[in-house]
Write a protein that holds these residues in place. Structure first.
Motif, PDB file in Angstrom:
ATOM      1  N   PHE A  75      -3.372  -4.953   2.498  1.00 32.41           N
ATOM      2  CA  PHE A  75      -2.002  -5.060   2.965  1.00 32.41           C
ATOM      3  C   PHE A  75      -1.297  -6.046   2.044  1.00 32.41           C
ATOM      4  CE2 PHE A  75      -3.953  -3.669   6.945  1.00 32.41           C
ATOM      5  CZ  PHE A  75      -3.028  -2.738   7.385  1.00 32.41           C
ATOM      6  N   TYR A  94      -8.146  -5.045   3.309  1.00 32.24           N
ATOM      7  CA  TYR A  94      -8.419  -4.162   4.437  1.00 32.24           C
ATOM      8  C   TYR A  94      -9.781  -3.496   4.249  1.00 32.24           C
ATOM      9  CZ  TYR A  94      -8.088  -0.171   7.581  1.00 32.24           C
ATOM     10  OH  TYR A  94      -8.343   0.759   8.541  1.00 32.24           O
ATOM     11  N   ARG A 120      -8.472  -1.163  -0.652  1.00 30.78           N
ATOM     12  CA  ARG A 120      -7.076  -1.239  -0.190  1.00 30.78           C
ATOM     13  C   ARG A 120      -6.806  -2.570   0.480  1.00 30.78           C
ATOM     14  NH1 ARG A 120      -5.139   4.466   1.978  1.00 30.78           N
ATOM     15  NH2 ARG A 120      -3.109   3.572   1.642  1.00 30.78           N
ATOM     16  N   VAL A 178       3.000  -3.732   3.254  1.00 34.00           N
ATOM     17  CA  VAL A 178       2.879  -2.428   2.609  1.00 34.00           C
ATOM     18  C   VAL A 178       1.387  -2.138   2.458  1.00 34.00           C
ATOM     19  CG1 VAL A 178       3.414  -1.075   0.555  1.00 34.00           C
ATOM     20  CG2 VAL A 178       5.029  -2.816   1.354  1.00 34.00           C
ATOM     21  N   PHE A 179       0.962  -0.989   2.958  1.00 36.34           N
ATOM     22  CA  PHE A 179      -0.450  -0.619   2.882  1.00 36.34           C
ATOM     23  C   PHE A 179      -0.699   0.467   1.848  1.00 36.34           C
ATOM     24  CE2 PHE A 179      -4.100   1.901   4.523  1.00 36.34           C
ATOM     25  CZ  PHE A 179      -5.071   0.941   4.347  1.00 36.34           C
ATOM     26  N   ASN A 180       0.185   1.439   1.777  1.00 39.40           N
ATOM     27  CA  ASN A 180      -0.004   2.575   0.890  1.00 39.40           C
ATOM     28  C   ASN A 180       0.369   2.173  -0.542  1.00 39.40           C
ATOM     29  OD1 ASN A 180       0.124   5.002  -0.522  1.00 39.40           O
ATOM     30  ND2 ASN A 180       0.762   6.133   1.284  1.00 39.40           N
ATOM     31  N   PRO A 181      -0.581   2.236  -1.486  1.00 40.95           N
ATOM     32  CA  PRO A 181      -0.299   1.800  -2.854  1.00 40.95           C
ATOM     33  C   PRO A 181       0.824   2.583  -3.541  1.00 40.95           C
ATOM     34  CG  PRO A 181      -2.586   2.553  -2.639  1.00 40.95           C
ATOM     35  CD  PRO A 181      -1.944   2.690  -1.300  1.00 40.95           C
ATOM     36  N   LYS A 182       1.114   3.795  -3.082  1.00 42.67           N
ATOM     37  CA  LYS A 182       2.203   4.549  -3.727  1.00 42.67           C
ATOM     38  C   LYS A 182       3.577   4.000  -3.331  1.00 42.67           C
ATOM     39  CE  LYS A 182       2.953   8.161  -0.363  1.00 42.67           C
ATOM     40  NZ  LYS A 182       3.733   9.329  -0.241  1.00 42.67           N
ATOM     41  N   ASN A 183       3.607   3.098  -2.341  1.00 41.04           N
ATOM     42  CA  ASN A 183       4.872   2.538  -1.875  1.00 41.04           C
ATOM     43  C   ASN A 183       5.141   1.136  -2.397  1.00 41.04           C
ATOM     44  OD1 ASN A 183       5.597   4.807  -0.402  1.00 41.04           O
ATOM     45  ND2 ASN A 183       4.443   4.146   1.369  1.00 41.04           N
ATOM     46  N   ASP A 187      10.224   5.027   3.380  1.00 39.18           N
ATOM     47  CA  ASP A 187      10.335   6.489   3.396  1.00 39.18           C
ATOM     48  C   ASP A 187      11.374   6.984   4.397  1.00 39.18           C
ATOM     49  OD1 ASP A 187       9.085   6.268   5.860  1.00 39.18           O
ATOM     50  OD2 ASP A 187       7.137   6.901   5.117  1.00 39.18           O
TER      51      ASP A 187
END
Length: 72
Positions: free
Chosen positions: A41, A35, A39, A63-68, A15
């Motif tokens: 990592f 995690y 979710r 990467v943690f956020n699934p939208k990324n 981002d």
């Protein structure tokens, strides 16, 4: 989100906090660390082209956020 597994080819999104390096970069999932129940990592080894574009020597990123993260 489509299930992502070790060995999958993916793209990760960096981002605005990465400045002019914001964008999607290709790599391969090499490890998944749960995690919580919903979710995880995702550890992604970046392709040579992505590493060169980032110019940071960064080879592995989590990467943690699934939208990324998305399948490539």
């Amino acid at each position: 989100m489509e299930e992502i597994r070790i060995g999958d080819r993916v793209e990760i999104h960096l981002d605005a906090k990465f400045g002019n390096r914001e964008g999607w970069y290709a790599g391969t999932v090499v490890r998944i660390e749960p995690y919580s129940r919903h979710r995880s990592f995702y550890w992604v080894e970046l392709d040579d082209e992505a590493q060169a574009a980032l110019g940071t020597g960064m080879k592995l990123i989590s990467v943690f956020n699934p939208k990324n993260i998305r399948k490539h």
